[in-house]
Design an enzyme around this catalytic site. Structure first.
Site, PDB file in Angstrom:
ATOM      1  N   LYS A 183      54.251  41.560  55.277  1.00 53.66           N
ATOM      2  CA  LYS A 183      54.161  40.161  56.262  1.00 53.66           C
ATOM      3  C   LYS A 183      55.407  39.139  55.125  1.00 53.66           C
ATOM      4  O   LYS A 183      56.165  40.155  54.432  1.00 53.66           O
ATOM      5  CB  LYS A 183      52.786  39.553  55.244  1.00 53.66           C
ATOM      6  CG  LYS A 183      53.242  38.278  54.934  1.00 53.66           C
ATOM      7  CD  LYS A 183      52.326  37.256  54.440  1.00 53.66           C
ATOM      8  CE  LYS A 183      51.659  37.297  52.400  1.00 53.66           C
ATOM      9  NZ  LYS A 183      52.427  36.258  52.048  1.00 53.66           N
ATOM     10  N   ASP A 234      53.968  42.824  50.953  1.00 51.41           N
ATOM     11  CA  ASP A 234      54.696  40.587  51.092  1.00 51.41           C
ATOM     12  C   ASP A 234      56.175  41.417  50.694  1.00 51.41           C
ATOM     13  O   ASP A 234      56.334  41.788  50.189  1.00 51.41           O
ATOM     14  CB  ASP A 234      54.018  40.470  50.058  1.00 51.41           C
ATOM     15  CG  ASP A 234      54.161  38.461  50.357  1.00 51.41           C
ATOM     16  OD1 ASP A 234      55.205  38.606  51.826  1.00 51.41           O
ATOM     17  OD2 ASP A 234      53.778  38.339  49.645  1.00 51.41           O
ATOM     18  N   GLU A 249      49.216  28.449  55.367  1.00 52.58           N
ATOM     19  CA  GLU A 249      49.084  28.208  53.616  1.00 52.58           C
ATOM     20  C   GLU A 249      48.723  26.737  53.266  1.00 52.58           C
ATOM     21  O   GLU A 249      49.822  26.344  53.652  1.00 52.58           O
ATOM     22  CB  GLU A 249      49.934  28.932  52.669  1.00 52.58           C
ATOM     23  CG  GLU A 249      49.756  28.625  51.589  1.00 52.58           C
ATOM     24  CD  GLU A 249      50.205  30.017  49.847  1.00 52.58           C
ATOM     25  OE1 GLU A 249      51.052  31.122  50.563  1.00 52.58           O
ATOM     26  OE2 GLU A 249      50.288  29.268  49.081  1.00 52.58           O
TER      27      GLU A 249
HETATM   28  O1  KIV Z   1      51.971  36.730  47.696  1.00 49.10           O
HETATM   29  C1  KIV Z   1      50.711  36.204  48.043  1.00 49.10           C
HETATM   30  O2  KIV Z   1      49.610  36.320  47.706  1.00 49.10           O
HETATM   31  C2  KIV Z   1      50.571  35.321  49.451  1.00 49.10           C
HETATM   32  C3  KIV Z   1      49.111  34.866  49.322  1.00 49.10           C
HETATM   33  C4  KIV Z   1      49.018  33.428  48.699  1.00 49.10           C
HETATM   34  C5  KIV Z   1      49.022  34.387  51.406  1.00 49.10           C
HETATM   35  O3  KIV Z   1      51.304  35.408  50.319  1.00 49.10           O
END
Ligand code: KIV
Length: 295
Positions: free
Chosen positions: A126, A96, A195
């Site tokens: 992501k 992320d 989300e």
């Molecule tokens: O940071 C995270 O865990 C997320 C999820 C909630 C999709 O972005």
């Protein structure tokens, strides 16, 4: 802790790829995804057969104890991604991109995205946001890095939303999320997290897109589901979003287990004989002889 090596991780399971995501959508097979931030958790969920592991910037809240995800840095993310990639060999691993790692310029976004693959063993990244992120996404994808989008309640915008609030409940907001979803697909995202948006809207978007949607608080009509592992395990003490199903209460279980240990240490019940290291009587005798002069 034992230092005996464990059995090879997932020797039999095939590696899940972004292509596997596509096939699953085509075959209407739900995609399972969970977050992980460390080696043992990643190992356990990979061996359990999860399709994908997201090293989410939720790290900041559920592991590092911050109020929100904004303080999380690239260094934090890479450190935890490395641990996860040592544990999980089959799941598709997604890193992320933290706040301020992709907003300043597309070039910087690309450089940071590349670090997730080159240094931390991730398969994809992501990032949060809609049309304002298209240039960065196009550049990252053009470098061969798969990108997952994230729309709806994007936690890095918590201050703009005025809290962790559901999104897309008004028709105009729903239209905006649909438009953004289409744009993210066109820009080359291989998948999209939705989300905290109405289930009807998420199901509609999932039908309209060719790429798989992964829902969190977005109902059963998505192509897959993701949960923050510390929420579903009942490990995060502060709050549990309404859309989370708690599969365990590990916070309570940890408290009970630690209490038992503290009690046993207090009563000298631990360590017992089986936890102690032996020494041959003969060696002990020699030792006592040799220290006699000290007494
Ligand atoms: O940071 C995270 O865990 C997320 C999820 C909630 C999709 O972005």
């Amino acid at each position: 802790m034992s230092t005996i090596p464990t059995v090879p991780v997932n020797a039999a399971r095939k590696k899940i790829t972004t292509h596997s995501f596509q096939i699953k959508k085509k075959n209407r097979q739900p995609i399972s995804m969970l977050t992980a931030y460390d080696y043992p958790t990643a190992l356990a969920m990979d061996q359990a057969g999860v399709d994908s592991i997201l090293v989410g910037d939720s790290l900041g809240m559920v592991v590092l104890g911050y109020e929100n995800t904004l303080p999380v840095t690239m260094d934090d993310m890479l450190h935890h991604c490395k641990a996860v990639s040592r544990g999980a060999k089959s799941a598709l691993l997604i890193g992320d991109m933290p706040f301020m790692s992709f907003q300043l310029s597309s070039q910087e976004a690309l450089r940071n995205a590349g670090r997730f693959l080159q240094e931390a063993g991730m398969d994809a990244v992501k990032l949060e946001g809609g049309k304002e992120r298209l240039d960065a996404i196009r550049l990252i994808v053009s470098a061969g890095i798969p990108v997952m989008g994230h729309l709806g309640l994007t936690p890095q915008s918590v201050h703009q939303f005025g809290g962790f609030r559901a999104q897309g409940k008004l028709a105009s907001a729903a239209q905006q999320i649909l438009d953004d979803a289409r744009l993210l697909q066109e820009a080359g995202c291989f998948s999209l997290v939705l989300e905290a948006i109405p289930a009807k809207l998420a199901a509609y978007i999932s039908q309209k897109l060719d790429i798989p949607t992964i829902g969190i608080g977005a109902g059963a009509g998505c192509d897959g589901q993701v949960l923050v592992t510390h929420d579903m395990l009942g490990l995060f003490d502060r709050f549990t979003p309404r859309f989370v199903k708690k599969y365990a209460n590990l916070h309570g279980e940890l408290g009970r287990t630690f209490g038992k240990y503290i009690g046993e240490v207090g009563l000298r019940e631990f360590p017992a004989e089986e936890h102690c290291i032996e020494m041959k009587e003969e060696e002990w005798g020699i030792f006592l002889e040799s220290v006699k002069s000290d007494e």
